[in-house]
Design an enzyme around this catalytic site. Sequence first.
Site, mmCIF file in Angstrom:
data_model
loop_
_atom_site.group_PDB
_atom_site.id
_atom_site.type_symbol
_atom_site.label_atom_id
_atom_site.label_comp_id
_atom_site.label_asym_id
_atom_site.label_seq_id
_atom_site.Cartn_x
_atom_site.Cartn_y
_atom_site.Cartn_z
ATOM 1 C CB SER A 28 44.848 39.278 35.517
ATOM 2 O OG SER A 28 44.158 38.045 35.463
ATOM 3 C CD1 TRP A 29 41.043 40.668 41.143
ATOM 4 C CD2 TRP A 29 39.094 40.570 40.044
ATOM 5 N NE1 TRP A 29 40.090 41.275 41.930
ATOM 6 C CE2 TRP A 29 38.887 41.235 41.274
ATOM 7 C CE3 TRP A 29 38.013 40.390 39.179
ATOM 8 C CZ2 TRP A 29 37.642 41.717 41.670
ATOM 9 C CZ3 TRP A 29 36.772 40.883 39.567
ATOM 10 C CH2 TRP A 29 36.594 41.523 40.805
ATOM 11 C CG HIS A 79 47.099 35.989 31.768
ATOM 12 N ND1 HIS A 79 46.135 36.924 31.478
ATOM 13 C CD2 HIS A 79 47.035 35.787 33.115
ATOM 14 C CE1 HIS A 79 45.507 37.270 32.597
ATOM 15 N NE2 HIS A 79 46.033 36.604 33.603
ATOM 16 N N GLY A 117 43.905 37.796 40.382
ATOM 17 C CA GLY A 117 43.320 36.626 41.018
ATOM 18 C C GLY A 117 41.905 36.402 40.502
ATOM 19 C CG ASP A 138 46.182 36.877 28.086
ATOM 20 O OD1 ASP A 138 45.701 35.801 28.474
ATOM 21 O OD2 ASP A 138 46.272 37.885 28.799
#
Length: 333
Positions: free
Chosen positions: A121-122, A311, A49, A283
């Site tokens: 990701s985050w 991604h 996120g 990505d």
Amino acid sequence: MPQTPAPDPLYPPIEPYEHGMLDVGDGNLVHWEVCGNPRGKPALVVHGGPGSGRGPRSRRFFDPERYRVVLFDQRNCGRSTPHASDPTTDLRHNTTGHLIADMERLRTRLGIERWLLYGGSWGSTLILAYAETHPERVSEIVIAGVTTTRRTETDWLYRGSGQIFPEEWERFRAGVPESEPDVDPDDPCALPAAYSRLMESPDPAVRERAAAHWCAWEDAVLSMEPNGVPHPFGERPPADRQAVARICAHYFSHGAWLDEGALLRDADRLAGIPGVLIHGRFDLSTPLGTAWELARAWPDARLTVIEDAGHKGSGTQHREVRAALDAFAAFGG
């Protein structure tokens, strides 16, 4: 002649055998769950996120006979309360430091000495920040989609990649009305900060419009990838769409409260922790360069580049993640 679909690389779906709400202070309750083998190797799933919330698919990367898998919703998203879609929810107590402390509280609550960390990701930023703060609590790390949330990375995601999607970026930039202060083109956090202010508006129409623009841009950056759902941000339920836009803008407007380049600078703190970094060649959201830099700074990590993934991943990437977790399961708890 129709092609035979590739076999599912993941384990069958499983359900949690334990769950609860952890009081982390400041009026926040963090929802957590545990699945798999109660006596298995502890592992924590750290979602992306920020503000996406956990998903049940993440459970399926782990062998349920060998892992004790813990999942949690980070502050103010998923099933944690209060929810960021409520405009009265105060995000002042939602920072990277708060999330690291929440992970430690959860580890203590579950009686876990050390755990493997998995995410992307985050989630990879939070994993690295936690591991560099508490390396003695981390047995191994598996990351699928590396980012460190440097301001240069934020600048690429919310401005630089507009070179590839100029029409979509123009709409994203136009989502900030003229009544907002000028967005400094030399400040990588300026546009997220403008959206963060919009997401704090008392007017629900303003918040909904800002969330729609934010999610449309995130989807545009992922739009060239053939795998996964077409609109992973825009197709969320309204409350979750507002939460992820609000929390993302909140974090990226503050550089995630990290010194620029700190996670790469302090990668020596990861010495002795085995790591597997898995990253899609295509990505555009979090380009491969960051994963390459991290692999060079962290000698105990191995980088695998997935040639058919971006991604959102691919079947090949999912198989690599499962293989890495299967291999680490052999080391026990």
